[in-house]
Design an enzyme around this catalytic site. Structure first.
Site, PDB file in Angstrom:
ATOM      1  N   LYS A 281       0.819  -1.349  -0.103  1.00 60.60           N
ATOM      2  CA  LYS A 281       0.028   0.090   0.104  1.00 60.60           C
ATOM      3  C   LYS A 281       0.737   1.207   0.079  1.00 60.60           C
ATOM      4  O   LYS A 281       0.366   2.375  -0.538  1.00 60.60           O
ATOM      5  CB  LYS A 281      -0.978   0.036   1.294  1.00 60.60           C
ATOM      6  CG  LYS A 281      -2.164  -0.915   1.060  1.00 60.60           C
ATOM      7  CD  LYS A 281      -2.977  -0.625   2.252  1.00 60.60           C
ATOM      8  CE  LYS A 281      -4.329  -1.355   1.992  1.00 60.60           C
ATOM      9  NZ  LYS A 281      -5.160  -1.070   3.084  1.00 60.60           N
TER      10      LYS A 281
ATOM     11  N   ALA B 179      -1.478   3.775  15.386  1.00 61.64           N
ATOM     12  CA  ALA B 179      -0.979   4.809  14.765  1.00 61.64           C
ATOM     13  C   ALA B 179      -0.288   4.284  13.414  1.00 61.64           C
ATOM     14  O   ALA B 179       0.556   4.978  13.001  1.00 61.64           O
ATOM     15  CB  ALA B 179       0.231   5.588  15.519  1.00 61.64           C
ATOM     16  N   GLY B 180      -0.979   3.216  12.801  1.00 61.55           N
ATOM     17  CA  GLY B 180      -0.574   2.661  11.756  1.00 61.55           C
ATOM     18  C   GLY B 180      -1.238   3.061  10.340  1.00 61.55           C
ATOM     19  O   GLY B 180      -1.856   4.386  10.445  1.00 61.55           O
ATOM     20  N   GLY B 181      -1.420   2.332   9.464  1.00 62.61           N
ATOM     21  CA  GLY B 181      -1.825   2.681   8.134  1.00 62.61           C
ATOM     22  C   GLY B 181      -3.287   3.011   8.154  1.00 62.61           C
ATOM     23  O   GLY B 181      -4.112   4.036   7.853  1.00 62.61           O
ATOM     24  N   ALA B 182      -4.286   2.302   8.949  1.00 64.64           N
ATOM     25  CA  ALA B 182      -5.577   2.419   9.059  1.00 64.64           C
ATOM     26  C   ALA B 182      -5.761   3.866  10.131  1.00 64.64           C
ATOM     27  O   ALA B 182      -6.858   4.610   9.724  1.00 64.64           O
ATOM     28  CB  ALA B 182      -6.237   1.063   9.771  1.00 64.64           C
TER      29      ALA B 182
ATOM     30  N   ARG C 232       1.276   3.074  21.302  1.00 60.82           N
ATOM     31  CA  ARG C 232       2.375   2.347  22.036  1.00 60.82           C
ATOM     32  C   ARG C 232       3.602   2.939  21.835  1.00 60.82           C
ATOM     33  O   ARG C 232       4.459   2.864  22.539  1.00 60.82           O
ATOM     34  CB  ARG C 232       2.412   0.743  21.965  1.00 60.82           C
ATOM     35  CG  ARG C 232       2.571   0.501  20.784  1.00 60.82           C
ATOM     36  CD  ARG C 232       2.826  -1.263  20.757  1.00 60.82           C
ATOM     37  NE  ARG C 232       2.940  -1.582  19.418  1.00 60.82           N
ATOM     38  CZ  ARG C 232       2.946  -2.779  18.819  1.00 60.82           C
ATOM     39  NH1 ARG C 232       2.901  -3.888  19.861  1.00 60.82           N
ATOM     40  NH2 ARG C 232       3.171  -3.253  17.733  1.00 60.82           N
TER      41      ARG C 232
ATOM     42  N   TYR D 203     -12.948  -6.683  12.078  1.00 61.59           N
ATOM     43  CA  TYR D 203     -13.937  -7.453  11.738  1.00 61.59           C
ATOM     44  C   TYR D 203     -14.223  -8.993  11.740  1.00 61.59           C
ATOM     45  O   TYR D 203     -15.077  -9.779  11.512  1.00 61.59           O
ATOM     46  CB  TYR D 203     -14.593  -7.306  10.033  1.00 61.59           C
ATOM     47  CG  TYR D 203     -13.564  -7.355   9.238  1.00 61.59           C
ATOM     48  CD1 TYR D 203     -13.259  -8.669   8.540  1.00 61.59           C
ATOM     49  CD2 TYR D 203     -12.505  -6.494   8.862  1.00 61.59           C
ATOM     50  CE1 TYR D 203     -12.293  -8.822   7.502  1.00 61.59           C
ATOM     51  CE2 TYR D 203     -11.813  -6.658   8.175  1.00 61.59           C
ATOM     52  CZ  TYR D 203     -11.658  -8.064   7.272  1.00 61.59           C
ATOM     53  OH  TYR D 203     -10.567  -8.163   6.322  1.00 61.59           O
TER      54      TYR D 203
ATOM     55  N   ASN E  16      -4.887   2.160  -1.833  1.00 68.49           N
ATOM     56  CA  ASN E  16      -5.582   0.802  -2.048  1.00 68.49           C
ATOM     57  C   ASN E  16      -6.043   0.492  -3.240  1.00 68.49           C
ATOM     58  O   ASN E  16      -6.747  -0.771  -3.329  1.00 68.49           O
ATOM     59  CB  ASN E  16      -6.182   0.607  -0.767  1.00 68.49           C
ATOM     60  CG  ASN E  16      -7.540   1.278  -1.006  1.00 68.49           C
ATOM     61  OD1 ASN E  16      -7.797   2.080  -1.477  1.00 68.49           O
ATOM     62  ND2 ASN E  16      -8.523   0.857  -0.257  1.00 68.49           N
TER      63      ASN E  16
ATOM     64  N   ASP F 174     -10.192   3.601   1.768  1.00 68.31           N
ATOM     65  CA  ASP F 174     -10.282   2.998   3.265  1.00 68.31           C
ATOM     66  C   ASP F 174     -10.621   4.130   3.987  1.00 68.31           C
ATOM     67  O   ASP F 174     -11.909   3.901   4.711  1.00 68.31           O
ATOM     68  CB  ASP F 174      -8.888   2.680   3.767  1.00 68.31           C
ATOM     69  CG  ASP F 174      -8.346   1.442   3.356  1.00 68.31           C
ATOM     70  OD1 ASP F 174      -9.213   0.454   2.717  1.00 68.31           O
ATOM     71  OD2 ASP F 174      -7.145   1.141   3.252  1.00 68.31           O
TER      72      ASP F 174
END
Ligand code: NAP
Length: 302
Positions: free
Chosen positions: A72, A133-136, A157, A230, A93, A108
């Site tokens: 991505k 704090a990632g991509g999502a 974290r 999900y 994406n 997204d």
């Protein structure tokens, strides 16, 4: 579904290892429903073959692809154009091939917003708390800011990653109330003001289904909890939040709407949402329609 002919066009998904994806289920069901002469296929592409795979999209005239982990963030260097939103999120994406010109999008964040609105939650004026704090997390934060959220609190974290995401958002949106916090900080104040809580960490997925990413003592009925996970459809967070009177949903809506928006980019045809939703739910049950029929109504809200 139409027979494959000399005119049939190809869509697909590239990722690695691509062991689990529900995108072919959703897209092929949608293509069949609107009688478009396309097929959607999985393409397993390891990182060292990404450049060749993108050249292959051009060479073979593949109409478009979804892009998933681990490509991505790296795919954009091989594309001709990047949408403003994908640029802001720093990840693509969805790729659309228009006569050899490859444009990258990110659906997204907009998928998240559509799903939020379907739950009758207006992002405008929201005080959001995002865990991760990632991509999502980045896609969710950018789309909430684009839609007029009033403030964002990021909780992660790694202090460096949260600070980097905050700096990235401030760089794109200018002066704005964004807080960067760690899991160990006192979060009482942000939950006092906050009304939308998003879990953008994998905490609560199958392997750690009993773990909670969010401190429960701060949650009450004024909070709307959006868990991007999900599987399982009801995480420990969703269950506990509901027990405290909060409304809580899982990430299926985001998954559905990111797919629907990609479908519309590629085909220019309105996505048949109900068909895609059913295909997604049947896919989640491993194709077992009787299990799907039993759980159909519970799935999106956990
Ligand atoms: P990612 O880029 O790997 O980011 C994950 C984030 O969670 C990172 O900030 C990471 O912390 C944090 N994290 C991971 N394990 C943790 C732990 N044990 N304790 C505390 N923090 C932890 O992943 P992503 O792509 O953003 O995905 C995040 C979640 O969203 C996944 O569950 C994914 O399935 C889900 N998701 C759902 C959809 C949908 O359509 N519903 C779409 C995308 C993602 P560090 O920063 O310290 O590494």
């Amino acid at each position: 579904m139409k027979e494959i002919t000399g005119q049939t066009r190809v869509l697909g998904i590239i990722g690695y290892p691509l062991t689990y994806t529900l995108s072919p289920n959703m897209h092929n069901a949608a293509l069949k429903d609107v009688a478009l002469d396309y097929r959607y296929l999985p393409f397993v592409v390891p990182p060292e073959r990404l450049a060749n795979a993108i050249a292959g999209i051009r060479a073979l005239g593949i109409a478009g692809v979804n892009v998933t982990m681990p490509h991505k963030e790296t795919v954009s260097e091989f594309l001709d154009e990047i949408s403003p939103e994908a640029r802001m999120i720093g990840a693509v994406n969805t790729v659309h091939n228009v006569d050899g010109h490859l444009k990258g999008y990110n659906t997204d964040g907009t998928g998240f917003i559509k799903s939020l609105r379907e739950e009758l939650v207006d992002p405008e004026g929201r005080h959001a708390i995002i865990f991760g704090a990632g991509g999502a997390a980045k896609a969710v934060a950018v789309s909430l800011l684009n839609e007029g959220a009033a403030s964002i609190s990021l909780v992660g974290r790694s202090a460096e990653k949260v600070a980097a995401l905050k700096a990235h958002l401030l760089g794109n949106f200018g002066v704005f109330p964004i807080k960067a916090l760690s899991f160990d900080d006192d979060l009482a104040d942000i939950f006092e003001v906050g009304d939308l809580v998003v879990n953008a960490t994998p905490i609560g997925m199958k392997d750690g289904a009993d773990l909670l990413p969010v401190p429960l003592e701060h949650i009450d009925s004024k909070h709307f909890i959006y868990d991007l996970i999900y599987t399982p459809s009801e995480t420990a967070l969703i269950k506990a939040a509901k027990d405290k009177g909060a409304k809580a949903v899982n990430g299926l809506g985001m998954l559905l709407y990111q797919a629907a928006m990609a479908f519309e980019i590629w085909t220019g045809t309105p996505a048949p949402i109900a068909i895609m939703r059913d295909a997604l739910l049947i896919g989640l049950e491993g194709g077992d329609r009787s299990k799907y029929a039993q759980k159909k109504d519970q799935r999106f809200s956990g």
